[in-house]
Scaffold this active site. Structure first.
Site, mmCIF file in Angstrom:
data_model
loop_
_atom_site.group_PDB
_atom_site.id
_atom_site.type_symbol
_atom_site.label_atom_id
_atom_site.label_comp_id
_atom_site.label_asym_id
_atom_site.label_seq_id
_atom_site.Cartn_x
_atom_site.Cartn_y
_atom_site.Cartn_z
ATOM 1 N N HIS A 149 -5.499 -5.923 4.008
ATOM 2 C CA HIS A 149 -4.493 -4.856 4.099
ATOM 3 C C HIS A 149 -3.862 -4.843 5.484
ATOM 4 O O HIS A 149 -4.559 -4.635 6.482
ATOM 5 C CB HIS A 149 -5.154 -3.502 3.800
ATOM 6 C CG HIS A 149 -5.599 -3.358 2.374
ATOM 7 N ND1 HIS A 149 -4.988 -2.502 1.494
ATOM 8 C CD2 HIS A 149 -6.561 -3.997 1.671
ATOM 9 C CE1 HIS A 149 -5.568 -2.602 0.297
ATOM 10 N NE2 HIS A 149 -6.529 -3.493 0.383
ATOM 11 N N CYS A 170 0.852 -1.190 0.000
ATOM 12 C CA CYS A 170 0.000 0.000 0.000
ATOM 13 C C CYS A 170 0.885 1.235 0.000
ATOM 14 O O CYS A 170 1.878 1.322 0.710
ATOM 15 C CB CYS A 170 -0.958 -0.030 1.188
ATOM 16 S SG CYS A 170 -0.616 1.146 2.484
ATOM 17 N N GLU A 171 0.521 2.184 -0.854
ATOM 18 C CA GLU A 171 1.377 3.357 -1.027
ATOM 19 C C GLU A 171 1.248 4.355 0.119
ATOM 20 O O GLU A 171 2.047 5.275 0.230
ATOM 21 C CB GLU A 171 1.095 4.047 -2.360
ATOM 22 C CG GLU A 171 -0.248 4.748 -2.458
ATOM 23 C CD GLU A 171 -0.475 5.366 -3.835
ATOM 24 O OE1 GLU A 171 0.234 4.973 -4.779
ATOM 25 O OE2 GLU A 171 -1.347 6.233 -3.938
ATOM 26 N N HIS A 172 0.267 4.185 0.973
ATOM 27 C CA HIS A 172 0.106 5.135 2.078
ATOM 28 C C HIS A 172 0.962 4.777 3.281
ATOM 29 O O HIS A 172 1.384 5.658 4.017
ATOM 30 C CB HIS A 172 -1.369 5.196 2.507
ATOM 31 C CG HIS A 172 -2.279 5.626 1.406
ATOM 32 N ND1 HIS A 172 -3.475 5.006 1.125
ATOM 33 C CD2 HIS A 172 -2.134 6.606 0.483
ATOM 34 C CE1 HIS A 172 -4.033 5.604 0.085
ATOM 35 N NE2 HIS A 172 -3.245 6.565 -0.330
ATOM 36 N N HIS A 173 1.208 3.483 3.489
ATOM 37 C CA HIS A 173 1.958 3.054 4.676
ATOM 38 C C HIS A 173 3.159 2.177 4.350
ATOM 39 O O HIS A 173 3.909 1.800 5.243
ATOM 40 C CB HIS A 173 1.030 2.278 5.626
ATOM 41 C CG HIS A 173 -0.196 3.039 6.020
ATOM 42 N ND1 HIS A 173 -1.399 2.914 5.362
ATOM 43 C CD2 HIS A 173 -0.391 3.969 6.994
ATOM 44 C CE1 HIS A 173 -2.293 3.723 5.911
ATOM 45 N NE2 HIS A 173 -1.708 4.375 6.905
ATOM 46 N N CYS A 186 -2.112 -2.645 6.786
ATOM 47 C CA CYS A 186 -2.225 -1.342 7.457
ATOM 48 C C CYS A 186 -3.543 -1.226 8.222
ATOM 49 O O CYS A 186 -3.657 -0.420 9.147
ATOM 50 C CB CYS A 186 -2.041 -0.186 6.473
ATOM 51 S SG CYS A 186 -3.240 -0.117 5.147
ATOM 52 N N GLN A 227 -5.421 -0.466 -3.974
ATOM 53 C CA GLN A 227 -6.133 -1.578 -4.613
ATOM 54 C C GLN A 227 -7.020 -1.109 -5.770
ATOM 55 O O GLN A 227 -7.154 -1.787 -6.782
ATOM 56 C CB GLN A 227 -6.966 -2.312 -3.546
ATOM 57 C CG GLN A 227 -7.595 -3.602 -4.072
ATOM 58 C CD GLN A 227 -8.365 -4.339 -2.995
ATOM 59 O OE1 GLN A 227 -8.021 -4.277 -1.815
ATOM 60 N NE2 GLN A 227 -9.414 -5.035 -3.388
#
Ligand SMILES: [Zn+2]
Length: 195
Positions: free
Chosen positions: A156, A87-90, A158, A128
């Site tokens: 996920h 995941c690109e956020h975490h 995260c 996703q």
């Protein structure tokens, strides 16, 4: 799919990322000189390059390398393709299954190429939703089928390890092009993958 050893580590990138990881580990409160951690920055640098190798691969080339003229024009389904992404956020993993279907329009593609396309897009920093669209658009634009459908079900980390700590939630995304925009075709596909 057989495991293929990833050997193309860029020496400069490995070195830069290694040194940054060393600082990160130190900042997090660890002793980077501890025995078990001595080679960790380098291992982590290599692991991250492996997990993001999709930036250097072309999914269109992969599909084009195995497209064949064929008159078969019924639905082709490859389901339960294993998915591992970040995941690109975490920068934490999300993982699950991808189901792909297409209806040929004069040409088919070697079945092993569809999981490879999934890997190329999954081995990047992702969300996703975008991953679903990218797989869909790549197959649609390259193979030009009568229709294509993609469903992704993923967990996920995260969400599971931090934040709301929901261990059993699964996120489902889907996208449909061409014939699959018709409700009956879409329903046939969803039934065949057990949804
Ligand atoms: Zn996340």
């Amino acid at each position: 799919m057989p495991y293929k050893k990833f050997e193309e580590y860029n020496i400069q990138v490995t070195d830069d990322v290694k040194n940054r990881y060393k600082n990160i580990i130190k900042d997090l409160g660890e002793d980077t000189k501890r025995d078990g951690l001595l080679k960790t920055p380098e291992r982590a640098a290599k692991a991250m390059q492996f997990l993001t190798q999709g930036y250097h691969q072309d999914p269109v080339d992969i599909l084009k390398s195995a497209m064949f003229k064929e008159s078969y024009n019924e639905m082709v389904i490859v389901k339960d393709i294993e998915l591992y992404s970040l995941c690109e956020h975490h920068i934490l993993p999300f993982f699950g299954k991808v189901h792909i279907a297409y209806i040929p329009n004069g040409q088919i593609v070697g079945l092993s190429k569809l999981p490879r396309v999934v890997d190329v897009f999954a081995r990047r920093l992702q969300v996703q939703e975008r991953l679903t669209e990218q797989i869909l658009d790549c197959i649609n634009g390259t193979l030009k089928p009568q229709g294509v459908a993609v469903v992704i079900e993923a967990s996920h980390m995260c969400m599971m390890m931090r934040g709301v700590q929901k261990q059993n939630s699964i996120t489902t995304t889907s996208g449909f092009r061409g014939q699959f925009e018709k409700i009956e075709t879409r329903n046939e596909f969803l039934k065949l993958i057990g949804k």
